[in-house]
Design a protein around this motif. Structure first.
Motif, short mmCIF file in Angstrom:
data_model
loop_
_atom_site.label_atom_id
_atom_site.label_comp_id
_atom_site.label_asym_id
_atom_site.label_seq_id
_atom_site.Cartn_x
_atom_site.Cartn_y
_atom_site.Cartn_z
N VAL A 11 0.86 -1.18 0.00
CA VAL A 11 0.00 0.00 0.00
C VAL A 11 0.90 1.23 0.00
O VAL A 11 1.82 1.32 0.81
N ARG A 12 0.64 2.15 -0.92
CA ARG A 12 1.49 3.35 -1.03
C ARG A 12 0.65 4.61 -1.00
O ARG A 12 -0.26 4.78 -1.81
N GLY A 13 0.92 5.48 -0.04
CA GLY A 13 0.32 6.82 -0.02
C GLY A 13 -1.20 6.84 -0.05
O GLY A 13 -1.80 7.70 -0.71
N LEU A 14 -1.82 5.96 0.68
CA LEU A 14 -3.28 5.89 0.65
C LEU A 14 -3.90 7.07 1.42
O LEU A 14 -3.52 7.36 2.56
N ARG A 15 -4.84 7.74 0.76
CA ARG A 15 -5.57 8.85 1.39
C ARG A 15 -7.05 8.61 1.22
O ARG A 15 -7.53 8.52 0.08
N THR A 16 -7.78 8.56 2.34
CA THR A 16 -9.23 8.40 2.26
C THR A 16 -9.88 9.49 3.11
O THR A 16 -9.47 9.71 4.25
N ALA A 17 -10.88 10.16 2.55
CA ALA A 17 -11.58 11.20 3.31
C ALA A 17 -13.09 10.96 3.17
O ALA A 17 -13.55 10.26 2.27
N PHE A 18 -13.84 11.49 4.12
CA PHE A 18 -15.30 11.44 4.06
C PHE A 18 -15.84 12.85 3.89
O PHE A 18 -15.36 13.77 4.55
N ASN A 29 -4.42 9.31 6.03
CA ASN A 29 -3.57 10.30 5.41
C ASN A 29 -2.19 9.75 5.05
O ASN A 29 -1.35 9.58 5.91
N ASP A 30 -2.02 9.44 3.77
CA ASP A 30 -0.73 8.97 3.25
C ASP A 30 -0.22 7.74 3.98
O ASP A 30 0.92 7.71 4.46
N VAL A 31 -1.05 6.74 4.08
CA VAL A 31 -0.65 5.51 4.76
C VAL A 31 0.05 4.57 3.78
O VAL A 31 -0.45 4.32 2.68
N SER A 32 1.23 4.08 4.18
CA SER A 32 1.98 3.12 3.37
C SER A 32 2.42 1.94 4.24
O SER A 32 2.85 2.15 5.38
N PHE A 33 2.29 0.74 3.71
CA PHE A 33 2.82 -0.44 4.41
C PHE A 33 2.81 -1.62 3.45
O PHE A 33 2.22 -1.53 2.36
N ASP A 34 3.47 -2.69 3.82
CA ASP A 34 3.35 -3.90 3.02
C ASP A 34 3.30 -5.13 3.91
O ASP A 34 3.59 -5.05 5.11
N LEU A 58 -8.97 -0.75 1.02
CA LEU A 58 -8.16 -1.61 0.17
C LEU A 58 -8.98 -2.37 -0.85
O LEU A 58 -8.56 -2.55 -1.98
N ILE A 59 -10.15 -2.84 -0.43
CA ILE A 59 -10.89 -3.71 -1.34
C ILE A 59 -12.30 -3.20 -1.58
O ILE A 59 -13.24 -3.96 -1.76
N GLY A 60 -12.43 -1.88 -1.58
CA GLY A 60 -13.69 -1.28 -2.00
C GLY A 60 -14.87 -1.59 -1.10
O GLY A 60 -15.98 -1.79 -1.57
N LEU A 61 -14.64 -1.60 0.21
CA LEU A 61 -15.76 -1.89 1.11
C LEU A 61 -16.39 -0.62 1.68
O LEU A 61 -17.36 -0.69 2.43
N LEU A 62 -15.85 0.54 1.33
CA LEU A 62 -16.41 1.78 1.90
C LEU A 62 -17.55 2.30 1.03
O LEU A 62 -17.49 2.22 -0.19
N PRO A 63 -18.58 2.85 1.66
CA PRO A 63 -19.64 3.47 0.88
C PRO A 63 -19.12 4.76 0.25
O PRO A 63 -18.58 5.62 0.93
N ILE A 69 -11.54 7.92 -2.01
CA ILE A 69 -10.11 7.62 -1.94
C ILE A 69 -9.42 8.63 -2.83
O ILE A 69 -9.65 8.68 -4.03
N GLU A 70 -8.62 9.48 -2.21
CA GLU A 70 -8.10 10.63 -2.93
C GLU A 70 -6.74 10.38 -3.55
O GLU A 70 -6.36 11.07 -4.49
N ALA A 71 -6.01 9.42 -3.05
CA ALA A 71 -4.70 9.13 -3.62
C ALA A 71 -4.23 7.77 -3.15
O ALA A 71 -4.75 7.23 -2.17
N GLY A 72 -3.25 7.22 -3.86
CA GLY A 72 -2.61 6.00 -3.39
C GLY A 72 -2.64 4.86 -4.37
O GLY A 72 -3.30 4.92 -5.41
N GLU A 73 -1.89 3.82 -4.00
CA GLU A 73 -1.87 2.57 -4.76
C GLU A 73 -2.05 1.44 -3.78
O GLU A 73 -1.51 1.47 -2.67
#
Ligand SMILES: Nc1ncnc2c1ncn2[C@@H]1O[C@H](COP(=O)(O)OP(=O)(O)O)[C@@H](O)[C@H]1O
Ligand SMILES: Nc1ncnc2c1ncn2[C@@H]1O[C@H](COP(=O)(O)OP(=O)(O)O)[C@@H](O)[C@H]1O
Ligand SMILES: [Mg+2]
Ligand SMILES: [Mg+2]
Lengths: 334, 360
Positions: A11-18, A29-34, A58-63, A69-73
């Motif tokens: 996971v690289r630079g994940l950003r999710t906002a509501f 905010n910019d979460v990265s891990f593997d 990660l797997i599209g479970l959010l409404p 999801i504003e950024a990331g891989e």
């Protein structure tokens, strides 16, 4: 400890906002891990720190909306799930990625027998015949320690005890040989004796099946028992990451240090007074431009209020997001 | 030796099970099935055990929120086990309860001030101004900002709502408070704040607590003595340090070994963990003999036939287990002496009072 070094999830630079009526919530905010094969990554942090939202992103479970999801891989074996089609994501869920959530009653369908709920994904994802799927369901229920598994296939969720339902959830999550198992506080609602049974099972899954596992919990005891590596989250960010032993022996982030001091235990020293982390967790109403822990941090100085520290490597596999010299290994002042 | 503030003997609370068209009683849930303990003034007795073992029922029965099935309860010198609810009114102020879920136990349509002063309306003849002053004093005592008195519960965080519940419980100057899982619904960092508050209030006001929890590490922190419940009965009761250092009952041993220690170096000692198999039997249909015999790793023949007595096996330590009963081939445990012999001494003689032989 098995160390298949193949990375399963990156996971690289994940950003999710509501977007809510009362404004935006910057949850992740910019979460990265593997996570690697045969590895168990523990994720800790107080409630609201963004653990669940991260994993659900990660797997599209959010409404969506309200989530965005504003950024990331999110690379699962190299494939970016954030770019995957809804049909592909449905296949990933319950197929290559298995899930277990805290409350099995909300994830098990009360109107179907549990056998059906295991057989159905097996037929859909693995194309098994009805007979083969039922046999496999029995095998799975036995694997998670449900006595008299074949006779219980036609029982409904309410006919199982809490611990048994949680095992059924794990059996469903495991049904299609996932590469990755994501478990979000799966034992929090259970009694310790049942939790011990489930932790024993998880050890086995990691060691014998080489599964990659992400295990979210707020219980540092659980982390100490099962994790290979630990991610500490605070205010929607990763503030520290380390292999489990260094994390407990030599925590670097002031939040991690405080967290480790707040837990009482059943052995060892008994503190006369419990340590508390004073203050409240941050309100995530804006994208963070300063350290999220600054208002509760005993070591905060000017820079912490002006800039958000990036994660810096301090030892092998160990990184921390903190400006204070003590985080880099200098002796703590306070 | 001061007399205990709370004395409970052979307390039973059975809930009838009805079935059929005529709703005839066909059995009973033996939620609490003969428990005995004392709590000394100013002491905290921890009551631990897994969900469904009868902890809440026990706490509520001791406060006479139920009409009990059998047994004796004495609080502050008054026998209340069989008083009717009307005559209980006079003793109610001395005994209070703090609940697990502050959300569910606070009326959402009442302001904090009204919630806290409700017991004052009910049990005192204070004037409006006196009540107002008392509410502000209580809010201050539990660490709530008194300027929030006219706010509603939903405007507070979980930890603050629990403080409101504690303030209400303190309104009538009680001596004894049953805390039923008061921190279970709170975040870890907030749990410590609430536990510290409960301890400060105890020191300041000389309160006596029955602290119910399934969190064994928190109970080790807060309790002076600990009772371990299993399927409606107390398996073991001991001073805290003795219980955690050397648990005697096989159930206590299993329970403690199941708690994951926050120390990764210990995760290699997995083999030493006692993992209990099977499920807890139904309290409507407990097994013959010892109620733990269906899951006990140390089960003997006698355990399936005879229910072990709850006996004092070394001074201050009580166990219901044939392993420690010489009459059934068991041996008395070695005396640990505890971490501090002085305190062990002081604790001796509290429940159940020393000689209870021949008194089942
Ligand atoms: N549907 C939603 N709408 C708005 N905010 C949300 C929603 N779901 C979660 N959040 C917010 O996102 C943040 C992170 O939540 P979460 O990931 O559930 O935390 P954790 O799992 O660490 O307890 C919290 O501030 C939470 O209030
Ligand atoms: N009002 C009631 N009627 C019938 N059964 C009850 C009632 N209250 C509790 N029980 C049963 O009594 C047993 C003990 O419950 P409880 O005291 O709530 O346990 P704990 O607090 O240890 O989780 C459980 O089997 C529960 O279902
Ligand atoms: Mg969560
Ligand atoms: Mg209860």
């Amino acid at each position: 400890m098995p160390s298949g070094d193949r990375t399963v999830l990156e996971v690289r630079g994940l950003r999710t906002a509501f977007q809510t009526r009362s404004g935006s919530v910057y949850a992740v905010n910019d979460v990265s891990f593997d996570v690697k094969r045969g590895e168990l990554l523990g994720v800790v942090g107080e409630s609201g720190s963004g653990k669940s939202v991260t994993m659900m992103s990660l797997i599209g479970l959010l409404p969506m909306p309200p989530a965005r999801i504003e950024a990331g891989e999110v690379l699962l074996d190299g494939e970016d799930l954030l770019k995957a089609s809804p049909a592909r994501l449905r296949n990933v869920r319950g197929g290559e990625v298995g899930f277990v959530f805290q409350d099995p009653m909300t994830s098990l369908n009360p109107v179907f027998p549990v056998g059906f709920q295991i057989v159905e994904p097996l037929r859909r994802h693995m194309g098994l015949s009805k007979k083969a799927a039922r046999d496999r369901a029995v095998e799975l229920l036995e694997l998670v320690g449900i006595p008299g598994a074949r006779a219980r296939l036609d029982d409904y969720p309410h006919q199982f005890s809490g611990g048994m339902r949680q095992r059924v959830m794990i059996a469903i999550a495991l049904a299609c040989d996932p590469k990755l198992l994501i478990a979000d506080e799966p034992t929090t609602a259970l009694d310790v004796t049942i939790q011990a049974q489930i932790l024993e099972l998880v050890h086995k899954l990691r060691d014998e099946l080489g599964m990659a596992i992400v295990w979210i919990t707020h219980d540092l005891g659980v982390i100490a028992q099962i994790a290979d590596r630990v991610l500490v989250m605070y205010g929607g960010q990763v503030v520290e990451q380390a292999p489990v032993r260094p994390l407990f022996r030599d925590p670097r982030h002031p939040y991690t240090r405080a967290l480790l001091k707040t837990i009482p235990s059943v052995t060892g020293e008994r503190a006369a007074k419990l340590q508390v982390i004073e203050g409240q967790p941050p309100i995530l109403g804006a994208f963070p431009t300063a350290c999220p822990f600054r208002d509760r941090c005993p070591l905060a100085f000017e820079r912490c209020h002006a800039q958000n520290p990036a994660r810096e490597v301090v030892a092998e596999g160990h990184d921390v997001a903190c400006f204070h010299p003590s985080a880099q290994g200098a002796e703590a002042v306070a | 030796m001061t007399r205990p503030l709370v004395e409970v003997r052979d307390l039973k609370m059975h809930f009838p099970i009805h079935a059929g068209l005529l709703r005839r009683q066909i059995g009973a849930v033996r939620a609490v099935d003969g428990v005995s303990f004392d709590i000394r003034e100013g002491e905290t007795l921890g009551l631990v055990g897994e969900s469904g073992c009868g902890k809440s029922t026990c706490g509520r029965a001791v406060l006479r929120l139920y009409d009990i099935t059998d047994g004796e309860i004495v609080i502050d010198g008054k026998a209340i086990g069989h008083e009717d609810q009307n005559s209980l009114r006079h003793v109610r102020p001395t005994m209070q309860m703090v609940f697990q879920d502050p959300q569910a136990s606070l009326n959402p349509r009442m302001t904090v001030a009204r919630i806290i002063s409700e017991p004052l309306d009910e049990h005192t003849k204070m004037s409006g101004a006196e009540k107002r002053a008392r509410v502000l004093e209580l809010m201050d005592k539990v660490g709530l900002n008194p300027t929030f008195a006219s706010r509603y519960p939903h405007e507070f965080s979980g930890g603050q709502r629990q403080r409101i519940g504690i303030a209400r419980a303190l309104a009538l100057n009680p001596k004894f408070i049953v805390c039923d899982e008061p921190i279970a619904a709170l975040d870890v960092s907030i749990q410590a704040q609430v536990v510290n508050l409960l301890e400060e209030l105890q020191d300041e006001l000389g309160l006596t607590y029955l602290f119910i929890s399934h969190d064994l590490s928190m109970v080790r922190h807060i309790a002076d003595r600990v009772a371990v419940m299993y399927l409606g009965k107390i398996a073991e009761l001991a001073p805290r340090d003795d219980l955690y250092a050397q648990p005697l009952h096989p159930y206590t041993q299993a329970l403690l070994s199941a708690v994951p220690e926050p120390d990764p170096a210990q995760s290699d000692n997995q083999g030493e963990r006692i993992v209990l198999r099977g499920d807890v039997p139904s309290p409507a249909n407990p097994p013959d003999g010892c109620n733990f015999c269906t899951r006990c790793p140390a089960v003997m023949d006698v355990c399936r036939r005879i229910d072990p007595d709850f006996r004092e096996v070394t001074p201050g330590r009580y166990v219901a287990c044939h392993l420690y009963d010489p009459e059934h081939g068991g041996t008395a445990p070695e005396q640990t002496g505890g971490a501090n012999p002085g305190t062990a001494q002081a604790r001796t003689g509290t429940y159940p009072s020393t000689q209870q032989g021949g008194n089942p």
